[in-house]
Write a protein that holds these residues in place. Structure first.
Motif, PDB file in Angstrom:
ATOM      1  N   ARG A  79       0.821  -1.214   0.000  1.00 42.73           N
ATOM      2  CA  ARG A  79       0.000   0.000   0.000  1.00 42.73           C
ATOM      3  C   ARG A  79       0.853   1.261   0.000  1.00 42.73           C
ATOM      4  O   ARG A  79       0.331   2.357  -0.170  1.00 42.73           O
ATOM      5  CB  ARG A  79      -0.939   0.003   1.198  1.00 42.73           C
ATOM      6  N   ASP A  80       2.160   1.111   0.239  1.00 48.67           N
ATOM      7  CA  ASP A  80       3.077   2.249   0.210  1.00 48.67           C
ATOM      8  C   ASP A  80       4.467   1.725  -0.124  1.00 48.67           C
ATOM      9  O   ASP A  80       4.667   0.514  -0.265  1.00 48.67           O
ATOM     10  CB  ASP A  80       3.044   3.026   1.532  1.00 48.67           C
ATOM     11  N   THR A  81       5.411   2.622  -0.241  1.00 51.34           N
ATOM     12  CA  THR A  81       6.759   2.235  -0.655  1.00 51.34           C
ATOM     13  C   THR A  81       7.379   1.230   0.294  1.00 51.34           C
ATOM     14  O   THR A  81       7.906   0.195  -0.128  1.00 51.34           O
ATOM     15  CB  THR A  81       7.654   3.489  -0.759  1.00 51.34           C
ATOM     16  N   LEU A  82       7.336   1.506   1.582  1.00 52.49           N
ATOM     17  CA  LEU A  82       7.976   0.616   2.550  1.00 52.49           C
ATOM     18  C   LEU A  82       7.346  -0.770   2.517  1.00 52.49           C
ATOM     19  O   LEU A  82       8.054  -1.782   2.531  1.00 52.49           O
ATOM     20  CB  LEU A  82       7.912   1.212   3.954  1.00 52.49           C
ATOM     21  N   GLU A  83       6.037  -0.839   2.476  1.00 51.61           N
ATOM     22  CA  GLU A  83       5.381  -2.145   2.434  1.00 51.61           C
ATOM     23  C   GLU A  83       5.730  -2.888   1.141  1.00 51.61           C
ATOM     24  O   GLU A  83       5.960  -4.099   1.156  1.00 51.61           O
ATOM     25  CB  GLU A  83       3.872  -1.995   2.579  1.00 51.61           C
ATOM     26  N   SER A  84       5.799  -2.182   0.028  1.00 49.31           N
ATOM     27  CA  SER A  84       6.194  -2.821  -1.229  1.00 49.31           C
ATOM     28  C   SER A  84       7.616  -3.357  -1.148  1.00 49.31           C
ATOM     29  O   SER A  84       7.894  -4.469  -1.598  1.00 49.31           O
ATOM     30  CB  SER A  84       6.053  -1.837  -2.392  1.00 49.31           C
ATOM     31  N   VAL A  85       8.514  -2.585  -0.564  1.00 48.34           N
ATOM     32  CA  VAL A  85       9.901  -3.039  -0.409  1.00 48.34           C
ATOM     33  C   VAL A  85       9.940  -4.292   0.455  1.00 48.34           C
ATOM     34  O   VAL A  85      10.616  -5.273   0.125  1.00 48.34           O
ATOM     35  CB  VAL A  85      10.793  -1.918   0.179  1.00 48.34           C
ATOM     36  N   ARG A  86       9.235  -4.280   1.564  1.00 48.88           N
ATOM     37  CA  ARG A  86       9.228  -5.449   2.456  1.00 48.88           C
ATOM     38  C   ARG A  86       8.664  -6.679   1.755  1.00 48.88           C
ATOM     39  O   ARG A  86       9.197  -7.784   1.886  1.00 48.88           O
ATOM     40  CB  ARG A  86       8.416  -5.137   3.708  1.00 48.88           C
ATOM     41  N   ARG A  87       7.591  -6.510   1.022  1.00 51.52           N
ATOM     42  CA  ARG A  87       6.975  -7.643   0.337  1.00 51.52           C
ATOM     43  C   ARG A  87       7.883  -8.163  -0.790  1.00 51.52           C
ATOM     44  O   ARG A  87       7.982  -9.371  -1.006  1.00 51.52           O
ATOM     45  CB  ARG A  87       5.604  -7.260  -0.199  1.00 51.52           C
ATOM     46  N   CYS A  88       8.531  -7.259  -1.501  1.00 53.39           N
ATOM     47  CA  CYS A  88       9.460  -7.688  -2.549  1.00 53.39           C
ATOM     48  C   CYS A  88      10.683  -8.373  -1.943  1.00 53.39           C
ATOM     49  O   CYS A  88      11.194  -9.351  -2.501  1.00 53.39           O
ATOM     50  CB  CYS A  88       9.864  -6.504  -3.423  1.00 53.39           C
ATOM     51  N   ASP A  89      11.130  -7.887  -0.797  1.00 52.05           N
ATOM     52  CA  ASP A  89      12.233  -8.536  -0.083  1.00 52.05           C
ATOM     53  C   ASP A  89      11.858  -9.984   0.229  1.00 52.05           C
ATOM     54  O   ASP A  89      12.669 -10.904   0.031  1.00 52.05           O
ATOM     55  CB  ASP A  89      12.544  -7.755   1.195  1.00 52.05           C
ATOM     56  N   ALA A  90      10.653 -10.224   0.700  1.00 51.78           N
ATOM     57  CA  ALA A  90      10.208 -11.586   1.013  1.00 51.78           C
ATOM     58  C   ALA A  90      10.213 -12.464  -0.245  1.00 51.78           C
ATOM     59  O   ALA A  90      10.649 -13.624  -0.202  1.00 51.78           O
ATOM     60  CB  ALA A  90       8.822 -11.558   1.645  1.00 51.78           C
ATOM     61  N   ILE A  91       9.751 -11.904  -1.363  1.00 52.31           N
ATOM     62  CA  ILE A  91       9.755 -12.654  -2.624  1.00 52.31           C
ATOM     63  C   ILE A  91      11.182 -13.006  -3.026  1.00 52.31           C
ATOM     64  O   ILE A  91      11.485 -14.157  -3.366  1.00 52.31           O
ATOM     65  CB  ILE A  91       9.062 -11.838  -3.740  1.00 52.31           C
ATOM     66  N   LEU A  92      12.069 -12.015  -2.998  1.00 47.74           N
ATOM     67  CA  LEU A  92      13.449 -12.238  -3.436  1.00 47.74           C
ATOM     68  C   LEU A  92      14.173 -13.225  -2.531  1.00 47.74           C
ATOM     69  O   LEU A  92      14.920 -14.092  -3.005  1.00 47.74           O
ATOM     70  CB  LEU A  92      14.196 -10.912  -3.500  1.00 47.74           C
ATOM     71  N   ARG A  93      13.967 -13.132  -1.220  1.00 48.85           N
ATOM     72  CA  ARG A  93      14.616 -14.078  -0.300  1.00 48.85           C
ATOM     73  C   ARG A  93      14.091 -15.491  -0.497  1.00 48.85           C
ATOM     74  O   ARG A  93      14.857 -16.451  -0.449  1.00 48.85           O
ATOM     75  CB  ARG A  93      14.443 -13.607   1.139  1.00 48.85           C
ATOM     76  N   ALA A  94      12.795 -15.633  -0.752  1.00 45.51           N
ATOM     77  CA  ALA A  94      12.218 -16.957  -0.983  1.00 45.51           C
ATOM     78  C   ALA A  94      12.781 -17.573  -2.265  1.00 45.51           C
ATOM     79  O   ALA A  94      13.025 -18.779  -2.319  1.00 45.51           O
ATOM     80  CB  ALA A  94      10.690 -16.863  -1.056  1.00 45.51           C
ATOM     81  N   ARG A  95      12.997 -16.756  -3.277  1.00 48.06           N
ATOM     82  CA  ARG A  95      13.541 -17.277  -4.540  1.00 48.06           C
ATOM     83  C   ARG A  95      15.029 -17.594  -4.418  1.00 48.06           C
ATOM     84  O   ARG A  95      15.511 -18.520  -5.051  1.00 48.06           O
ATOM     85  CB  ARG A  95      13.276 -16.287  -5.670  1.00 48.06           C
ATOM     86  N   GLY A  96      15.763 -16.809  -3.647  1.00 50.46           N
ATOM     87  CA  GLY A  96      17.163 -17.106  -3.365  1.00 50.46           C
ATOM     88  C   GLY A  96      18.126 -16.999  -4.520  1.00 50.46           C
ATOM     89  O   GLY A  96      19.226 -17.548  -4.449  1.00 50.46           O
ATOM     90  N   ASP A  97      17.762 -16.282  -5.580  1.00 46.77           N
ATOM     91  CA  ASP A  97      18.643 -16.215  -6.751  1.00 46.77           C
ATOM     92  C   ASP A  97      18.889 -14.789  -7.239  1.00 46.77           C
ATOM     93  O   ASP A  97      19.188 -14.578  -8.404  1.00 46.77           O
ATOM     94  CB  ASP A  97      18.070 -17.069  -7.883  1.00 46.77           C
TER      95      ASP A  97
END
Length: 165
Positions: A79-97
């Motif tokens: 819903r805002d920049t910080l939340e988007s960053v946090r959610r994208c961080d979770a995606i990137l860490r889960a993918r691990g690549d």
């Protein structure tokens, strides 16, 4: 390792079409995608009054522009920049690549997004994006810049506190 581009959301029009600001962000991301044919695009942004998320609208337009749907991971909850960053961080860490992350957003918004991602440990690329000057009134651009001056240290502090936990 893969390269990723996060496309930060902005308002949609009432009919679900991209606002001019969001369309400029998407054009910048498409230019990045052409230079990184194996890169993954992550459009972000939550619901709008039209009932469509910014992420879904961008995903629709990315596919219409010829991007393979398998290269797109929509993140519709931010819903805002910080939340988007946090959610994208979770995606990137889960993918691990993740090799690098390109920040596809308005030029006035890029420094905050890049800082937050760097604080999370990512190698960040700041690609050239279409400018808002000339499209946005000087008064509105000044408000955007003032918001970034306030939000950047606040969001950075929140990221650092969360990282220490």
């Amino acid at each position: 390792m893969r390269d990723y581009a996060i496309i930060f959301g902005a308002a949609l029009r009432p009919d679900g079409q991209l606002s001019p600001t969001l369309a400029r962000r998407l054009r910048g991301a498409l230019a990045w995608a052409q230079q990184h044919p194996d890169g993954i695009l992550i459009p972000t942004g939550g619901p709008n009054p039209c009932g469509l998320t910014e992420a879904a609208a961008m995903q629709r337009d990315l596919i219409a522009a010829g991007i393979d749907p398998e290269r797109i991971i929509a993140e519709p909850g931010g819903r805002d920049t910080l939340e988007s960053v946090r959610r994208c961080d979770a995606i990137l860490r889960a993918r691990g690549d993740c090799g690098s992350v390109a920040v596809c957003t308005s030029p006035f918004h890029q420094p905050r997004c890049a800082l937050l991602l760097r604080l999370l440990g990512y190698r960040v690329i700041v690609p050239a994006m279409l400018p808002d000057r000339g499209w946005v009134t000087p008064a509105r651009l000044a408000r955007y810049l003032l918001k970034e001056c306030v939000a950047t240290p606040y969001d950075a502090a929140l990221v650092l506190v969360r990282r220490r936990r």
